[in-house]
Design an enzyme around this catalytic site. Sequence first.
Site, mmCIF file in Angstrom:
data_model
loop_
_atom_site.group_PDB
_atom_site.id
_atom_site.type_symbol
_atom_site.label_atom_id
_atom_site.label_comp_id
_atom_site.label_asym_id
_atom_site.label_seq_id
_atom_site.Cartn_x
_atom_site.Cartn_y
_atom_site.Cartn_z
ATOM 1 N N HIS A 145 6.365 25.677 -16.908
ATOM 2 C CA HIS A 145 6.154 24.941 -15.208
ATOM 3 C C HIS A 145 5.159 23.677 -15.870
ATOM 4 C CE1 HIS A 145 8.090 27.789 -13.601
ATOM 5 N NE2 HIS A 145 8.222 29.190 -14.417
ATOM 6 N N SER A 258 -0.467 -4.826 -21.476
ATOM 7 C CA SER A 258 -0.467 -5.378 -19.810
ATOM 8 C C SER A 258 -0.694 -6.607 -20.531
ATOM 9 C CB SER A 258 -1.347 -4.305 -19.627
ATOM 10 O OG SER A 258 -1.678 -4.538 -17.940
ATOM 11 N N LYS A 264 -5.336 -1.991 -22.372
ATOM 12 C CA LYS A 264 -3.925 -1.620 -22.203
ATOM 13 C C LYS A 264 -3.009 -0.605 -23.347
ATOM 14 C CE LYS A 264 -2.061 0.766 -18.809
ATOM 15 N NZ LYS A 264 -1.699 0.599 -17.609
ATOM 16 N N GLU A 271 9.863 5.253 -21.597
ATOM 17 C CA GLU A 271 9.857 4.630 -20.761
ATOM 18 C C GLU A 271 11.486 4.697 -20.198
ATOM 19 O OE1 GLU A 271 6.058 4.213 -18.071
ATOM 20 O OE2 GLU A 271 5.832 2.660 -19.991
#
Length: 414
Positions: A145, A258, A264, A271
Amino acid sequence: MPLWSGRVGAALDPAVWELLRANDAELLPYDCEATAEHAARLHGAGLLEAGELADAEERLAEIAQDPSAILADDEDVHSAIERLLGPVGRKIHAGRSRNDQVAAALRLYVRDACAEAREEIDALALVTLSFAEAEADTLMPGYTHLQRGQPVTLGHHLLAWVEMLDRDRTRFAAASDAAAASPLGAGALAGSTLGLDPPVGQMRNSIDAVADRDFALDYLYAAAMLAQHLSRIGEEVVLWSTSEFGFLRLPENASTGSSMMPQKLNPDVAELVRGKAGTALGRLAGLLAVLKGLPLAYDRDLQEDKAPVFDARRDVRSSLRGMTVLVSGLAANRERLAVAVSDPLLLATDVAEDLVRGGIPFRDAHEQVAASVRDGSFSSGATAADSVAARGAPGPGGVRDAITAARRRFGAAR
Ligand code: ARG
């Protein structure tokens, strides 16, 4: 001129031509292979001279190398090959149809795509095994979980990734087996009168031979399952590389920055594979929908099988290669993992099991330990290292044994 121009008098409307034309240049080498096999069978039946066969074989080997020779007014790759073969091309379609031809070529394509997938899966599994070996002793919280559960090692968790990949290999092997039969000889749907010898592995039923695309669906299913697995691995990389978790450091050769925020480092590889899983399952659902309710034998609807299969192959390859670079460059942040695994509550299950060994029924032990957690008095004399060692497989020894066994399996796949 289309192969069927003898029947249709008027020139086709350009809009119709655009709809008809197959975007199937990727089939070229596979169709050349199937065509060479057909040519040999024509020769065997006395319908092609030895010289014509040799000419066809030589030309097919050249044609296979050059997709740029396919022109905008070739209806599909089969039409292009017949044209490019020259005079022998006018003989070569005896006893076959594009229906058995395209099924044969796509089967060869799928077999090759499966072999490629298995090689790339092996590469990803092997770098994951190296990472698991390096982190065989690294303790971390295991989750259910997404809440801390029990201590494990990072090596044990990484071996779970390897198990998924192991099953993927099996699925691509099964898809390859499904594609291994030969539809040649089926002709349009019912064979021919020319007395050609059956091809090796000829399919039993000529109608099924030209109508069946199960093998393409099996491939798309294997690709969708792989993508689903890579998406779960990708999600863990995304999550664990956040400042909030901080378990993993991303390699710069597989991360992005970025355009605006200078600090970043983004996990775009992870992804993208996570996102591609959505597209992959769409391809499977899409081709299932194309085939649903389709009357036997061949229908032009089947031309829609190409794009999802070609696109799946590209995504399987790029996802596995990208993930192999990413995983081989991941670094564990052992300090952060050590802090996370020092949470004493991770040992609550061990304490309950100690009580069980002392003769207390498990439910009573569970309630007793839960009460100590609630009132803040929980403590354990053991460590996370004791805990994983006592459970075997999640501990360093278990991880090393599993790595040895897995290396043997993935090595044997070659
Ligand atoms: N390009 C076609 C396909 O991909 C080849 C088969 C065409 N057959 C036909 N009867 N029109 O399915």
